[in-house]
Each structure stands twice: as structure tokens, then as C-alpha cells.
Write an enzyme that holds these catalytic residues in place. Sequence first.
Site, PDB file in Angstrom:
ATOM      1  N   GLY A  37       1.263  -1.365   0.097  1.00  0.00           N
ATOM      2  CA  GLY A  37       0.121   0.227   0.390  1.00  0.00           C
ATOM      3  C   GLY A  37       0.736   0.891   0.148  1.00  0.00           C
TER       4      GLY A  37
ATOM      5  N   CYS B  52     -26.953  -9.059 -17.377  1.00  0.00           N
ATOM      6  CA  CYS B  52     -26.352  -9.062 -17.937  1.00  0.00           C
ATOM      7  C   CYS B  52     -27.322  -9.571 -19.143  1.00  0.00           C
ATOM      8  CB  CYS B  52     -25.588  -9.936 -19.178  1.00  0.00           C
ATOM      9  SG  CYS B  52     -24.200 -10.089 -20.056  1.00  0.00           S
TER      10      CYS B  52
ATOM     11  N   CYS C 276     -25.460 -12.286 -22.076  1.00  0.00           N
ATOM     12  CA  CYS C 276     -25.113 -13.786 -21.225  1.00  0.00           C
ATOM     13  C   CYS C 276     -25.952 -13.941 -20.144  1.00  0.00           C
ATOM     14  CB  CYS C 276     -23.494 -13.992 -20.641  1.00  0.00           C
ATOM     15  SG  CYS C 276     -22.992 -12.862 -19.615  1.00  0.00           S
TER      16      CYS C 276
ATOM     17  N   CYS D 294     -22.690  -7.045 -19.331  1.00  0.00           N
ATOM     18  CA  CYS D 294     -20.984  -7.476 -18.573  1.00  0.00           C
ATOM     19  C   CYS D 294     -19.653  -6.245 -19.042  1.00  0.00           C
ATOM     20  CB  CYS D 294     -21.165  -8.387 -19.095  1.00  0.00           C
ATOM     21  SG  CYS D 294     -21.427 -10.140 -18.259  1.00  0.00           S
TER      22      CYS D 294
ATOM     23  N   CYS E 114     -17.885 -12.016 -20.083  1.00  0.00           N
ATOM     24  CA  CYS E 114     -19.194 -12.328 -21.636  1.00  0.00           C
ATOM     25  C   CYS E 114     -18.702 -13.754 -22.187  1.00  0.00           C
ATOM     26  CB  CYS E 114     -19.354 -11.371 -21.586  1.00  0.00           C
ATOM     27  SG  CYS E 114     -21.931 -11.087 -22.299  1.00  0.00           S
TER      28      CYS E 114
END
Lengths: 291, 258, 235
Positions: free
Chosen positions: A32, A241, A244, A266, A272
Amino acid sequence: MNIQADYNFAYLDEQTKRMIRRAILKAIAIPGYQVPFSSREMPMPYGWGTGGVQVTASIIGPDDVLKVIDQGADDTTNAVSIRAFFAKVARVQTTTHTGEATIIQTRHRIPEEQLREGQTLVYQVPIPEPLRFLEPRETETRKMHALEEYGLMHVKLYEDIATHGHIATTYAYPVKVEGRYVMDPSPTPKFDNPKMHMSEALQLFGAGREKRIYAIPPFTDVVSLDFDDHPFEVQKFDKPCAICGAEAVYLDEVILDDRGKRMFVCSDTDNCESRQAAGHRGELSGMEAAQ
Amino acid sequence: MSDQPLLSVNDVSKFYGSRVGCRDVSFDLYPGEVLAVVGESGSGKTTLLNCISTRLEPTNGSVTYRMRDETTRDLYQMSEAERRFLMRTDWGFVHQNPADGLRMAVSAGANVGERLMAVGDRHYGNIRETAIDWLGRVEINEDRVDDQPRAFSGGMRQRLQIARNLVTGPRLIFMDEPTGGLDVSVQARLLDLIRGLVSDLGLAAIVVTHDLAVARLLSHRMIVMKDGHVIESGLTDRVLDDPHQPYTQLLVSSILQV
Amino acid sequence: MMTAAITVCDVSKTFTMHLRDGIKIPVVSGVNFAIKAGECAVLGGPSGAGKSSILKMLYGNYSTDFGAILLSHNGEEVDLSKAEPRKIIELRRDTIGYVSQFLRTVPRVSALDVAAEPLTQRGEDYEVARKKAADLFAQLNLPERLWNLPPATFSGGEQQRVNIARGFITDHPILLLDEPTASLDAKNRAVVVDLITQKKAAGVALLGIFHDEDVRTKVADRIIDVTTFAGSKAA
């Protein structure tokens, strides 16, 4: 054969790559923490992923398989160009399949498919400093990181709630890494924040213009900041979606015509397509096929 | 008043190259005591204030502070982390220009709540409630809680700055010309507010001002500075009513009578 | 009680006027007197003799060049002329009360709160203190409509009554009075005389300046002639 690849593998000279690798190692050692590095000029403008490209160039080897996504898609200009760039300067194999890739360079998304050990996700970062918008002085933000003074980060979330009634930050949502450094996850949607937590893959972040590299090593604690009475939540979508039928994935809104017709599909194109190949269908998939 | 000083300033000097900012200043400040530092522009009062409040490292001398756990610490021997923690919990600093002490681009509520969040408060509802309570105590209407200080008048900004500083219940507050630049009616209101808060909360305060009326109204004790030196000190009303030094007599005689 | 509540020993004071070429103006010297508990002494002498300066030195408002001002404070003997500022604030809070000639008003603070403040400073409950202030205002015939207003706009006599209430509200063992009746009418002067008599009965040592002869003869146990302390012309 390709001249560029013969000049130097993966475009950057060896000294530069060593310098960047040292920065990466330091970043992994201090999860970080933003490690400064001397960012190079790349053959693309700032904002097109120069930081990510330098990180990728420094870690890629001849046996790696590279995938590049931009907002989840493999087929956008940025993704196609960077993939072509490495195919040219490192002659590595490229792919669009998340599962096949060893290195995935990304702009603003984390793939839906869970990453596994041995994979590396390289993020392109525009502004690495999460405190920047509230504290413009770099000297002061560095001090705040050093002394763990992160009250200001909550000031931003407080403002969100005060203004919108809920935490309205939906992307670049700040996280605390390994209980120590507050980090900007780059402008990924906050939907992806939970994927960073305890990820099996190594996550590297490169900011070319700002000259910073930071990292989340595998199996690292990544917690999204929040309030006790306004806990962190990811976006939810009303529909699956349209192509899909996937649920619990991040969707993009697509406008279909000038009469307000729209669909949600997606954002992760590979995910997808794989689902479609496996026979999944959404409510508009027939129409898509017809076109 | 307690018998132990809260803050001890010992022979503090600050030189800017060969120029004297302040020189050999010593005094004790006790809990609940308000000390005024007066003098003309350039007399070193702001330098002194900055040296005491760890905003500027003195060239010589030491400043010790009695912490909440009753241990006495030398401020310049503490780590920067400890010092900054002290500054945002047990101390307050009210700037002459509120823009220096406020975040102008975040709401009044967040300005007051920042210190709470800095010490780990993570409950939005509580933070907001405390902020609203403090806005009330400095006479800012609750319905301004989500407004940014840019939309506030000078007097309101100054009051907001005070609320932002007092929310963590500090024991010592530094004020640099707190009423400077405000018109008189606004000044009077602010002074009265400060006076009330200081005595209700038992705060110790060091107030830098060039306005002797402010010193008289707020402080128990005062020191008069000239050319970086303390030339006279004592009980506020005694220094003002029976000044001994030529410069202090000049200052006192220069007050316009209304 | 026979012991003195306040003893002034050989006190002298000179003003040095730096803005006027440093000339020295002797105010008083060789000031010696003592006041017993329950006694009211009055400083006598013409204007400019130093009466007010003596009172101010006793309150710590003026410094003392020489000598000692001894008083008993919370069971210990203190020399006020050499006390630290902090000590003087403590003395004022617990031991010496003062009614000045003029009221120094604070913006926006009501008359009741001004008068109640010496009590609340000593930790008295706010409402109890205000009740006591209200009682004193009533005694002093201060119109009730003024009680909750800041005294800045009051007349001289009204302000003085607020000041008197503020001075008399506590049970300080020593009370200094600087012409408390100057701008009062006969009726209210009589109230003040009454209040002083009550203080004496309660064992308070009082020292005052009264130009009003009638009041003076009514309250004074003894006149201290200030002209005997005339500042020696710079020796």
C-alpha cells in the site's frame, strides 16, 4: 524478425527495468505504500497507461502470456494497442482469456473470474494519492501516511453521506491495506474492491505521470473504509447481463438507439463471451445475434 | 487552579539568521489561565506563539507540557507523531484568517467532525450530532451544517474555526489575533463567545493580539513584547492600569477612548 | 475577633511618567493601617491625595513600590504586594471583593450574569447565583425589566447598582468600596448603607472611599486621613 525486440526485450533498457523492479520489490515489501520511481517517457501519452506499461515491461518474460483490458474489455483501443505493443517489443504470447494469462494489465477493472496464484494484475493509475483531493500539499500527504493520520479520508466519506445520504463514491474507493496504508485502488469501480482482499494474485499499481509504484502482495488484507452506521456496499444491478444473463457481475450501460432504448451488459468481455460459449443467454442475446 | 503548570516556556529564543524573532522568553501557564501576548507588528509575538505551539522550532530553549496522563514532556523531544497527535486532540489553534484553519471546500459539519474522525470516531450519526451540537455552541444554525465555510461570513467562519478546535475537548488553545479583521459588532460577539467557552470549559489559552481591549476582556495575565523581548508582564489589569515600561505606557496611552 | 483582616505596612507608591520625560509623581508613602474584621474604615482626604491608589494597591490593581500588604487568605498569611498574578486572582476570587466606581461592561452579558459571576467563579450553582443577584437587584430597586439586558446602555446609577450587587454578592472577608454611592439617589444610598451594615455584622472588613458625608458618617467606624501619607516629594 522484429527490430524493436532485438534492440531490447520489452522496450525498456535493462538498467531502467532493474530500477523499476527495485521499486516493485519495495512496494511489495510495504503493501500500500507509494514508492517513487523515475518514470520514463513511453511511446504513448500520459494517461494512456504509461505507468502500467513500465511495470509490465519490467516484469514480463518471454514465457509470459499477456492480457490487457480497458474498462473490462479486451477490444478497446487502449487494450488492443498495449497488447500489440508487447507482442511487438517482447514477442510474448497474448490472450483475451483471463484464465490463460500470467500477466493482466488493466485500466479500471478487475476481471470477474477469480485470479489465482502465479498471476499478476498490473493496474494503470492516474492519481495514486488518495488524500490528494482534500490535501493538495505532497509534503503534507506524505507526512499523513507516515504518521497514519487518515482522519481526512473519512472527511471525504462524511461529505458524501452529508450530500447524498449515502457514500456516493463509486470508483477509486479508498482502502486500507494490511491495516496500515490507505491506498487508492485506481479508478476501478468499488464493485471490484472485495476482489483485492486476500487475492491469490499479485497486484501491482503503476502511475507514470505521478511516478509512483505500489503493490498488494498475494493474500493481503484489503479493507474498504466506511462508517459503522454506513457500511461499505458494492453496487447492485437490477437485471442480469442482457447478453449472457450473468448476475453479480459489473455491468455497463449501453444506449441502443436515440429513443432511450438501453441495455446492461457485462463489462468484462472475456467473461461474457466465455459464458455465451457455454450456452448462457440473456434477454437480448437473440437480438444481438440478429444484428 | 492547579499547582502544576500546564505549559512551561523556558528561555525560548528564535533567530532568523542574525535577526531576532524572540529572545529568552520564559513563563508558565496554568490550567484554566488565559495569557495575552501583546505588542506591535514585528514585536515577535507571533514567532513566540509558533515556537510554543510547535509550529516553528525555536533556536534555543525548551517548552514543556503536562500531558493528560500527568507526565511532563519536552515538546521538542517528542516524536513528530506524538506532537501532531497532541495538536489535534489536547490543543487548538485559532488562526487570524479562518481560511488557514478551516477546510474551505468541505462542509461545516465535516470541518467540525474532522478531529473526531482523526481520533478514530467511525459513526457518522454520532459525528454529525456532535458537530451540530458544537455549531449550536458557537451560534451557527443547525441548517448550515452542510454548507461550506466559503458561504459563511467572516465572523461565522471564525466561530466555526473555534468549534472545529474545541470538539475534542482540548486543554490548551492558541489564538492568533482571533478578532483581527472583523468589524466591531462581530468582534464583540466573538469575544463574548470565546470568553464564555474558555471559562465554562476551564481552558488555558494563549492569545496573541495587538488589541489591548481584547487582552483586557479575555486574559488574566499578559506579557508585553517589543523587539522580540518581553518587556513587561503581570496581571492584565495591573499592566494596563499601572504600566511601568515606557513602551507599555505608550501603548496604553494610545488606546482611543470611545 | 481582634486580629486584623488586612494590615498595610509602610507602603509607598510613585508613578514614573515615561511619556513626560520620566518625571516621578509620588502618590503615597509610609502608608500604615490595619482593619479588623467587622470594621468599616473610610479613607479621607481631598481629591488627588491618593485614596483611590491605596484602594487599587489593596486590590492588586496597582503595584506597590515598597512595603507590605498582609492579609489572611484561606488560613494563610499572604503579602499581596509581592504575590504572583495567579495568587492575586485567587485572592480576588476568595478573599477580597471590590466595588469599583465604574462598571466595566462586557458585551452581551446580562446584568444578572454580571452580578452573579463572582459567585459562579467560586463554583456556586448558576441558578442559585442568579437568584441571589436578583435579590440584590430587588433590594437596590433596579427595575426588573433591566435584569436580563447587558448593562452597557444603563444609566450611571443603574450601572452602579449592578456593580454593587456584583461586589456584595459574595461573602469575601474583605470588601473594598470605591465611591459606591456616587451616582445613587437617597433611597438607594440608604440601601447601600444597610448592605454595609450587614457586611459589618457578618464580620467583613471594609475599606471605602465615600464623598457623600451622610453615608460616610453612617458607615465609618474610623476615618483614615490619607494626607498623612502624602508622597514625599522625590527625595
